[in-house]
Design a protein around this motif. Sequence first.
Motif, PDB file in Angstrom:
ATOM      1  N   ARG A 171       0.847  -1.195   0.000  1.00 53.99           N
ATOM      2  CA  ARG A 171       0.000   0.000   0.000  1.00 53.99           C
ATOM      3  C   ARG A 171       0.884   1.246   0.000  1.00 53.99           C
ATOM      4  O   ARG A 171       1.777   1.377   0.822  1.00 53.99           O
TER       5      ARG A 171
ATOM      6  N   GLY B  12      -8.197   3.296  -6.262  1.00 49.65           N
ATOM      7  CA  GLY B  12      -7.161   3.408  -5.237  1.00 49.65           C
ATOM      8  C   GLY B  12      -5.779   3.561  -5.832  1.00 49.65           C
ATOM      9  O   GLY B  12      -4.967   4.367  -5.360  1.00 49.65           O
TER      10      GLY B  12
ATOM     11  N   GLU C 189     -13.542  -2.190   3.653  1.00 49.93           N
ATOM     12  CA  GLU C 189     -12.128  -2.554   3.734  1.00 49.93           C
ATOM     13  C   GLU C 189     -11.896  -3.649   4.764  1.00 49.93           C
ATOM     14  O   GLU C 189     -11.102  -4.567   4.545  1.00 49.93           O
TER      15      GLU C 189
ATOM     16  N   ASP D  61     -10.723   5.281  -0.302  1.00 47.90           N
ATOM     17  CA  ASP D  61      -9.634   4.808   0.555  1.00 47.90           C
ATOM     18  C   ASP D  61      -9.861   5.343   1.967  1.00 47.90           C
ATOM     19  O   ASP D  61      -9.800   6.549   2.204  1.00 47.90           O
TER      20      ASP D  61
END
Length: 315
Positions: free
Chosen positions: A40, A66, A159, A294
């Motif tokens: 990430r 993202g 998420e 996000d």
Amino acid sequence: MRALLVVNPKATTTSGRTRDVLTHALANDLKLDVAATGYRGHARDLAREVARDGSHDLVVALGGDGTVNEVVNGLLHDGPGEHLPKLAVVPGGSTNVFARALGLPNDPVEATGQLLQALSEKRSRSISLGCAGGEGLPDRWFTFTAGFGFDAGVVGRVEEARRSGRRSTHSLYVGQAVRAFAGERRHRKDGPITFRAEGMEPVGGLAVSIVSNTSPWTYLGNRPVYASPEAGFDTNLDLFGMTRMSLLQTLRTIPQLLDSAGVGPHGKHVVAYHDLAEFTLHSQEPLPFQVDGDHLGERKTISFTGVSRALRVIV
């Protein structure tokens, strides 16, 4: 033209074979370097490096919203400028809001063909972007939306579900939204968020606040959802909020969000502003915050700025 292709190997709707085909097609027309993301924030780091060293003319993001957001934040890490590489997008996620807002096909192969045609015809455009900051945290750029409160809480729930092995699907988002709605009764009736902008009366009691840089806000499958129908890449930011999210009010607003006539949500408990250059959202308590889908944790105060002509995009 030298280009860096940033590939998210975990992109939801793009197989390894499709990625190989797309890479080969781009390499036929570009001096192409390829980098696959491994963690990430990796796409952000890669884009920041090429923005600083001036080694590439173009960065192509192959992935979902993202991945695109990370690339944009890398390119703009030191701020906008004419020296920055241009951005191109090949959609590979489950929703691809930014790519579709630019008018790109949702199919990655078709989008690659349109990208190559745009490059041959030297087609590009400057777009405005949103920037969110405050509370001593780094600024975060966003391409199509930011949310503070309810919708960011839904993103956080999604998420968490994905970390437990669930696939990112529209039904997952809808299911988590229903669960969040059922579990947020206090905030739905007495919203903790206050909107403030210079020269305008503050508006308190917001239970939901969605900031849009373009429209649609998102998609349910192929069905666009319009939180702020007038939002676009040639204006500043739009805000949609609700001061009450009772079951009846929410059931009234949902059809308005799905209405393609361009009217947008409206009614006694709806707050809507268009083309805001700067404003702040403040909560009495920490609330979830998200940009471009996000989840970024919880905050109490967020300052928003619309930045015109922030980046050039190949379209």
